[in-house]
Design an enzyme around this catalytic site. Structure first.
Site, PDB file in Angstrom:
ATOM      1  N   ASP A  25     -29.739 -27.726 -11.479  1.00 40.32           N
ATOM      2  CA  ASP A  25     -31.171 -28.040 -11.412  1.00 40.32           C
ATOM      3  C   ASP A  25     -31.684 -27.576 -12.772  1.00 40.32           C
ATOM      4  OD1 ASP A  25     -34.043 -27.526 -11.040  1.00 40.32           O
ATOM      5  OD2 ASP A  25     -33.644 -27.932  -8.937  1.00 40.32           O
ATOM      6  N   SER A  26     -32.450 -28.405 -13.462  1.00 32.68           N
ATOM      7  CA  SER A  26     -32.793 -28.044 -14.836  1.00 32.68           C
ATOM      8  C   SER A  26     -33.705 -26.832 -14.910  1.00 32.68           C
ATOM      9  CB  SER A  26     -33.410 -29.224 -15.584  1.00 32.68           C
ATOM     10  OG  SER A  26     -34.749 -29.412 -15.221  1.00 32.68           O
ATOM     11  N   SER A  27     -34.203 -26.360 -13.766  1.00 34.30           N
ATOM     12  CA  SER A  27     -34.975 -25.119 -13.834  1.00 34.30           C
ATOM     13  C   SER A  27     -34.061 -23.931 -14.145  1.00 34.30           C
ATOM     14  CB  SER A  27     -35.783 -24.899 -12.554  1.00 34.30           C
ATOM     15  OG  SER A  27     -34.980 -25.122 -11.438  1.00 34.30           O
TER      16      SER A  27
ATOM     17  N   THR B  49     -32.438 -33.929 -10.287  1.00 33.94           N
ATOM     18  CA  THR B  49     -32.679 -34.668  -9.041  1.00 33.94           C
ATOM     19  C   THR B  49     -31.911 -35.978  -9.012  1.00 33.94           C
ATOM     20  OG1 THR B  49     -34.852 -33.682  -8.799  1.00 33.94           O
ATOM     21  CG2 THR B  49     -34.519 -35.770  -7.684  1.00 33.94           C
TER      22      THR B  49
ATOM     23  N   THR C 290     -35.647 -33.291 -14.544  1.00 33.57           N
ATOM     24  CA  THR C 290     -36.896 -33.572 -15.251  1.00 33.57           C
ATOM     25  C   THR C 290     -37.715 -32.318 -15.553  1.00 33.57           C
ATOM     26  OG1 THR C 290     -38.043 -33.903 -13.156  1.00 33.57           O
ATOM     27  CG2 THR C 290     -37.124 -35.859 -14.209  1.00 33.57           C
ATOM     28  N   ASP C 291     -37.515 -31.243 -14.773  1.00 31.19           N
ATOM     29  CA  ASP C 291     -38.424 -30.097 -14.922  1.00 31.19           C
ATOM     30  C   ASP C 291     -38.396 -29.508 -16.331  1.00 31.19           C
ATOM     31  OD1 ASP C 291     -39.428 -30.278 -12.382  1.00 31.19           O
ATOM     32  OD2 ASP C 291     -38.002 -28.874 -11.511  1.00 31.19           O
TER      33      ASP C 291
ATOM     34  N   GLN D 110     -54.555 -25.028 -25.759  1.00 31.44           N
ATOM     35  CA  GLN D 110     -54.323 -25.239 -24.327  1.00 31.44           C
ATOM     36  C   GLN D 110     -54.707 -26.665 -23.914  1.00 31.44           C
ATOM     37  OE1 GLN D 110     -55.951 -22.019 -21.925  1.00 31.44           O
ATOM     38  NE2 GLN D 110     -55.189 -20.499 -23.355  1.00 31.44           N
ATOM     39  N   CYS D 111     -55.421 -27.386 -24.772  1.00 32.12           N
ATOM     40  CA  CYS D 111     -55.738 -28.799 -24.472  1.00 32.12           C
ATOM     41  C   CYS D 111     -54.497 -29.649 -24.757  1.00 32.12           C
ATOM     42  CB  CYS D 111     -56.850 -29.321 -25.377  1.00 32.12           C
ATOM     43  SG  CYS D 111     -58.360 -28.381 -25.302  1.00 32.12           S
TER      44      CYS D 111
HETATM   45  N1  ASN Z   1     -35.835 -29.772 -10.143  1.00 38.40           N
HETATM   46  C1  ASN Z   1     -35.316 -31.006 -10.687  1.00 38.40           C
HETATM   47  C2  ASN Z   1     -34.659 -30.682 -12.030  1.00 38.40           C
HETATM   48  O1  ASN Z   1     -35.333 -30.497 -12.996  1.00 38.40           O
HETATM   49  C3  ASN Z   1     -36.430 -32.002 -10.844  1.00 38.40           C
HETATM   50  C4  ASN Z   1     -36.006 -33.406 -11.213  1.00 38.40           C
HETATM   51  O2  ASN Z   1     -34.995 -33.633 -11.822  1.00 38.40           O
HETATM   52  N2  ASN Z   1     -36.814 -34.409 -10.877  1.00 38.40           N
HETATM   53  O3  ASN Z   1     -33.466 -30.558 -12.081  1.00 38.40           O
END
Ligand code: ASN
Length: 345
Positions: free
Chosen positions: A64-66, A16, A98-99, A283-284
Site C-alpha cells: 500500500d503506497s502509504s 489499490t 495513489t496515496d 497553503q493555497c
Molecule cells: N491506499 C492505496 C495506496 O496508495 C490507495 C490507492 O492506490 N488508490 O496504495
C-alpha cells in the site's frame, strides 16, 4: 532489416490497482502478471491489437503506497536506472498506489534527470477486478503514453490525463479523476484511446542533454510544518532543533506570509544559520508565492528561508530530500533548490 520495436517495461509496486479483498480490508495482491493478462483480454479486439508489447516486473513485496518511504523512492529509481542501462525498453510504466504516488513520481524525476524515454506512473482508485474499476483504463492509457518517444520525462497518467510528475497532486479521495496539476497545464490527454501530447509543454522540448541520473543514498532528514494561527516559536523549535533535521518545508499563508513574531523568526534564522535548508510554499493549492511582498513575509527572507514559488509540496519535499542526500555545500544546495531540475518550477 528494420529492428522490431522495443517493448515497454511495466513495474508493479502495489496499490489499490492490484489489491484483493481480505478480512482486514483490501491488501496488495500478487500474481499480477496473469491477472493483468486476463484483464487486458477483456478490451475490445482492436484496442488489444494495437497495445504496445510489454514485459512485467513485480517488486518482491507489493505495498500500500502509504508504506512508502524515501528508501522506496530510491529503490525504484535504481531499478529503473538499471533497466534503462540495458536499452531494452522503449518506455517504462510504474503501477503504484495513489496515496503517495505523486511523492514517488516527483522523487523519480529528480533521480532520473534528463531521462530520454517515457516513465509513466499510474494507479487506480478501484482494484483491477472490481466492477467499473478505473484500473484497466489507466493501465491502457499509461501503456499508450509510455510508447510515445517524444515523452522524455517522468509523468503521471490518470483518468486520461498526462501530468508532469513534479507538478501533479492527488486531488480527490474517491473520484476516479483523482489527480490534478494546479500550476502547470497537462502534458497530454487520451483522445479516442489515442495519446496526444501537447507541443512545447514537455521537458524533451525544453531541455536536452544526456541523461544525468543522480542516485544518492536517501535518508529522512526533512520535516514539513504547516503554520496555523497562533503557532508559537517553541513548537517550531521542537521540529527544527534536532540535529537529524537538515531541511524543512514551511507551509505559509497566501502569497508568502508568516506571523510577524520575532521569537519564531529567530528560531528559523537560527536553523538556517546552522546550515539547515528551509523553504516556504503556500497553503493555497493554486498560484505562486513571493516572500517579502507584504511586510508580514519579509521576516522569512531575513531568516534565510527560500521561496518555493509555485512548486507542489511533494516536489518541494522530495527535492529537499534529494539535495540533502548529496555532498553539496550549503550555498550550492540553496542555489540548486532555486534552479529547476525537472520542470518543478
Ligand atoms: N491506499 C492505496 C495506496 O496508495 C490507495 C490507492 O492506490 N488508490 O496504495
Amino acid at each position: 532489416m528494420a529492428q522490431p520495436p522495443r517493448p515497454l517495461l511495466v513495474i508493479y509496486t502495489g496499490g489499490t490497482l492490484g489489491m484483493l479483498p481480505s478480512v482486514a480490508g483490501l491488501v496488495p495482491g500478487g500474481d499480477f502478471g496473469s491477472r493483468l493478462t486476463t484483464a487486458l483480454a477483456s478490451l475490445p479486439p482492436a484496442r488489444q491489437a494495437d497495445l504496445p508489447a510489454f514485459e512485467l516486473i513485480e517488486t518482491p513485496q507489493p505495498i500500500d503506497s502509504s508504506a512508502a518511504t524515501p528508501a522506496t523512492w530510491q529503490g525504484l529509481a535504481r531499478l529503473i536506472a538499471e533497466q534503462h542501462a540495458r536499452q531494452r525498453y522503449a518506455g517504462i510504466v510504474v503501477l503504484h498506489g495513489t496515496d503517495t504516488l505523486t511523492w514517488s513520481a516527483a522523487s523519480l524525476a529528480y533521480q532520473l534527470q534528463g531521462i530520454d524515454i517515457p516513465v509513466v506512473v499510474t494507479g487506480a482508485m478501484q482494484p483491477l477486478e472490481a466492477e467499473r474499476s478505473d484500473a484497466l483504463d489507466n493501465i491502457e492509457a499509461a501503456l499508450r503514453f509510455a510508447a510515445e518517444p517524444m515523452l522524455q520525462e517522468v509523468a503521471v497518467c490518470f483518468a486520461g490525463k498526462l501530468l508532469r510528475a513534479t507538478r501533479a497532486r492527488k486531488w480527490q479521495t474517491q473520484a476516479a479523476d483523482a489527480f490534478n496539476s494546479p500550476n502547470y497545464p497537462p502534458l497530454g490527454e487520451l483522445v479516442d484511446h489515442r495519446p496526444v501530447l501537447y507541443p512545447s509543454r514537455g521537458l524533451a522540448e525544453q531541455q536536452r542533454g544526456a541523461p544525468r541520473f543522480e542516485l544518492p543514498d536517501y535518508q529522512s532528514k526533512v520535516v514539513r510544518i504547516a503554520l496555523w494561527p497562533g503557532i508559537a516559536a517553541w513548537q517550531v523549535a521542537a521540529w527544527l532543533e534536532p540535529a537529524e533535521v537538515q531541511g524543512a518545508l514551511l507551509e505559509v499563508w497566501g502569497g508568502g506570509n508568516a506571523p510577524d513574531d520575532p521569537e519564531l523568526l529567530g528560531v528559523l534564522a537560527r536553523a538556517s544559520g546552522e546550515g539547515k535548508l528551509l523553504v516556504a510554499l503556500s497553503q493555497c493549492p493554486h498560484g505562486s508565492i513571493e516572500i517579502g511582498h507584504y511586510a508580514a513575509g519579509r521576516g522569512l527572507a531575513d531568516a534565510g528561508v527560500l521561496c518555493a514559488d509555485a512548486m507542489t509540496p511533494e516536489a518541494t519535499f522530495t527535492k529537499l530530500v534529494h539535495l540533502l542526500a548529496q555532498p553539496l555545500d550549503h550555498a550550492e544546495r540553496r542555489q540548486r533548490f532555486l534552479t529547476p531540475l525537472a520542470g518543478e518550477r
